[in-house]
Design a protein around this motif. Sequence first.
Motif, PDB file in Angstrom:
ATOM      1  N   THR A   1      30.573  34.097  44.741  1.00 39.24           N
ATOM      2  CA  THR A   1      31.276  34.239  43.461  1.00 39.24           C
ATOM      3  C   THR A   1      30.359  34.876  42.417  1.00 39.24           C
ATOM      4  O   THR A   1      30.785  35.702  41.608  1.00 39.24           O
TER       5      THR A   1
ATOM      6  N   ILE B   1      31.093  40.863  34.592  1.00 37.71           N
ATOM      7  CA  ILE B   1      31.064  39.683  33.733  1.00 37.71           C
ATOM      8  C   ILE B   1      29.613  39.306  33.471  1.00 37.71           C
ATOM      9  O   ILE B   1      29.221  39.023  32.343  1.00 37.71           O
TER      10      ILE B   1
ATOM     11  N   ARG C   1      36.061  46.849  33.658  1.00 33.89           N
ATOM     12  CA  ARG C   1      36.699  45.937  34.598  1.00 33.89           C
ATOM     13  C   ARG C   1      38.212  46.001  34.475  1.00 33.89           C
ATOM     14  O   ARG C   1      38.924  46.108  35.468  1.00 33.89           O
ATOM     15  N   ALA C   2      38.688  45.963  33.225  1.00 30.84           N
ATOM     16  CA  ALA C   2      40.132  46.001  33.004  1.00 30.84           C
ATOM     17  C   ALA C   2      40.732  47.267  33.607  1.00 30.84           C
ATOM     18  O   ALA C   2      41.807  47.233  34.205  1.00 30.84           O
TER      19      ALA C   2
ATOM     20  N   TYR D   1      41.197  41.534  40.342  1.00 28.36           N
ATOM     21  CA  TYR D   1      40.452  40.366  40.806  1.00 28.36           C
ATOM     22  C   TYR D   1      41.423  39.299  41.286  1.00 28.36           C
ATOM     23  O   TYR D   1      42.406  38.982  40.608  1.00 28.36           O
TER      24      TYR D   1
ATOM     25  N   PHE E   1      41.492  35.334  42.529  1.00 28.33           N
ATOM     26  CA  PHE E   1      40.720  34.099  42.673  1.00 28.33           C
ATOM     27  C   PHE E   1      41.131  33.351  43.930  1.00 28.33           C
ATOM     28  O   PHE E   1      42.157  33.626  44.547  1.00 28.33           O
TER      29      PHE E   1
ATOM     30  N   GLN F   1      42.235  30.198  44.061  1.00 27.01           N
ATOM     31  CA  GLN F   1      43.577  29.661  43.788  1.00 27.01           C
ATOM     32  C   GLN F   1      43.761  29.485  42.284  1.00 27.01           C
ATOM     33  O   GLN F   1      42.875  29.798  41.507  1.00 27.01           O
TER      34      GLN F   1
ATOM     35  N   ASN G   1      45.630  31.278  40.300  1.00 26.14           N
ATOM     36  CA  ASN G   1      45.409  32.599  39.748  1.00 26.14           C
ATOM     37  C   ASN G   1      46.258  32.905  38.534  1.00 26.14           C
ATOM     38  O   ASN G   1      45.978  33.845  37.820  1.00 26.14           O
ATOM     39  N   LEU G   2      47.309  32.109  38.350  1.00 27.93           N
ATOM     40  CA  LEU G   2      48.334  32.537  37.398  1.00 27.93           C
ATOM     41  C   LEU G   2      48.328  31.672  36.141  1.00 27.93           C
ATOM     42  O   LEU G   2      47.964  30.500  36.186  1.00 27.93           O
TER      43      LEU G   2
ATOM     44  N   SER H   1      47.666  42.451  33.734  1.00 28.35           N
ATOM     45  CA  SER H   1      46.583  43.417  33.928  1.00 28.35           C
ATOM     46  C   SER H   1      46.748  44.637  33.041  1.00 28.35           C
ATOM     47  O   SER H   1      45.766  45.236  32.605  1.00 28.35           O
TER      48      SER H   1
ATOM     49  N   ARG I   1      49.145  41.371  40.767  1.00 27.40           N
ATOM     50  CA  ARG I   1      48.478  41.586  39.484  1.00 27.40           C
ATOM     51  C   ARG I   1      47.204  42.412  39.660  1.00 27.40           C
ATOM     52  O   ARG I   1      46.874  43.254  38.830  1.00 27.40           O
TER      53      ARG I   1
END
Lengths: 420, 236
Positions: free
Chosen positions: B46, B55, B82-83, B88, B90, B92, B94-95, B108, B163
């Motif tokens: 990670t 980041i 990044r945007a 990306y 994750f 879990q 994620n939302l 996004s 996303r």
Amino acid sequence: MYLLRLAWASLLNRRFTALLTLCSIALSVALLLAVERVRVEARASFAGTVSGTDLVVGARSGSVNLLLYSVFRIGNATNNIRWESFQHYAQHPQVRWAIPLSLGDSHRGYRVLGTSEAYFEHYRYGQNQALELAEGRAFAEDPFEVVLGSEVAKSLNYRLDQSLVLAHGVATISLVQHEDKPFRVVGILKPTGTPVDRTLHVPLSGIEAMHIDWQGGMPSAAQRISADQARQLALTPKAITAFLLGLNSKIATFAVQRDINQYSGEPLLAILPGVALQELWGLMSTAEQALFLISLCVVFVGLLGMLTVILASLNERRREMAILRSVGARPWHIAGLLMFESLALAALGILAGCSLVSLGIWLAQDAVQAHYGLYLPLAWPSTYELILLGTVLSAAWLMGLIPAWRAYRQSLADGLSIHS
Amino acid sequence: MQPTLELTHVQFSWPQQPELLLNIPQLQLAAGECLFLHGPSGSGKTTLLGLLSGIQKPTQGRICILGQDLSQRSAGARDHFRADHTGYIFQQFNLLPFLSVQENVELSCRFSKRRAQRAQQQHGSQGQAAKHLLQHLGLPSPLWSQRADSLSVGQQQRVAAARALIGQPELIIADEPTSALDADSRAAFLELLFSECQAVQASLLFVSHDLSLAPLFQRSLSLPELNQAHPVVGAC
Ligand SMILES: Nc1ncnc2c1ncn2[C@@H]1O[C@H](COP(=O)(O)OP(=O)(O)OP(=O)(O)O)[C@@H](O)[C@H]1O
Ligand SMILES: [Mg+2]
């Protein structure tokens, strides 16, 4: 803009705690506003009650005391003054008008004021407003006529031509009634928002007639005089409680005041109502300030509650922040979300508080007027209140910086990993 | 052709931890490639992805994405980058639970003009682009307007993939997105992810401790082998 929507949606997601926070802010703001509103309106209504009067004259006692019993019908006179003294000053060259006041009787809890026609002609309240009759006319020749204040008529449901009996003394449960000399309602005044509304006005001759067969505070059993007999007698009063003076020019006020205070006939006290009011406010200011401080503290506690709730939510929202970071949100976006949240809660709380106060005033208006004689108008917030509310909002903004700063740091430290 | 991702002599340690966590002399990801990177828990997977997404900043070395050296850029510029260029996913959760499924996909585009424009050019609108992806990832349309947290975990991961893919970023980074799924849905999810990455010509960097996934990828690498620093690894 999207950020605002996001913050709003997030807040709605936690609507239960948000609502509780909002309620505590709303209640605290309502308290603050209520205290402020009552303070200002009490002052305005007191000031309005004496706005047209240059001097209040009574027996020598404290000036606040004189003001309270003569104009506001609070408390009782310690001494009466002689009718000659009144006449002397009514004819003073600087005096434009003089209103005699004779207090001491009551009717079902409302004070009875003996006065002259000059009262209806010259008494001014509020912004130089004269008394107006809603119905009927002012009292005239007959001593047994009464003009009711609007609230007296309303709450006792009195009409024109009704006859009523006055009671001796001002206790709510009066022992001795002037039953033999009923008064007839000839007029009802329009509401003024002053103690006038809670007063029954009768001519001085009426007061005199009521007590003509009294001796030492009791009806004399030996020689009763009927109302009709009384009408035939000379009903010039021997004494009154106080009188109000309007002068030809304000410049003369101090000279006339000095003259009255040095009157050789009897010890008199003349006061400028504005000055006496200031004195009264001076006496009250400690209590007022304490109340104000307490309500400020309550607002602070409300905001502190908000801060606690937001700070407590930070940890469970780490995920939310990491997601936003992953799609490209900057740390200051995250901080902005939290700033928005505290500002939104505070602003909504303030709005709700204002509505609450308005609702409260709307509901309690009549009761407050009836019990305390204080007319609370439904009004938009004054400039001062707006400044107060602005201060509350700024305080919320300042407090919002704390969770915003923490979230900023947190999102920098967490990055995309959440250790929860 | 320019590699999507190129690491040279990257070193990183967390501020409170004196010893190096990562020391990677070399790592490349070609355009359109799907790379599997495995390593045990605590090996710094990670952390590495955090570096790649900009980041965090490496203490040493260069991280080039699409030929741009991220380590030379400011934090704001890295966020921007990044945007625009990475999606990306994750492990879990994620939302954002308070947004609808479709709004989560469109998220996004909210922080990247470039991806918003691309989505618009390709599909007419961001909404259309989101629907297109959701459909391709096998989410039935009645779900699109539902709250994101009403979906099953497998469905949520597919929304997260949508996303990451919307607006055609060049690099998709996935941090163990399948670890909460059962074996069947794992394979199905990966298949969908591969085909969508291919459709938008994105490179995929997929990290996991689950070695059984390795055969599904074109290429797989082991982080502990790659990493010259040897962090103490333990199950946590
Ligand atoms: N935000 C952070 N701040 C400080 N230290 C961190 C942070 N994130 C991770 N670490 C440290 O870095 C090391 C590697 O963690 P990391 O999350 O990168 O491992 P991982 O390989 O992703 O493990 P897992 O498979 O459990 O997700 C750990 O020792 C952890 O304590
Ligand atoms: Mg990890």
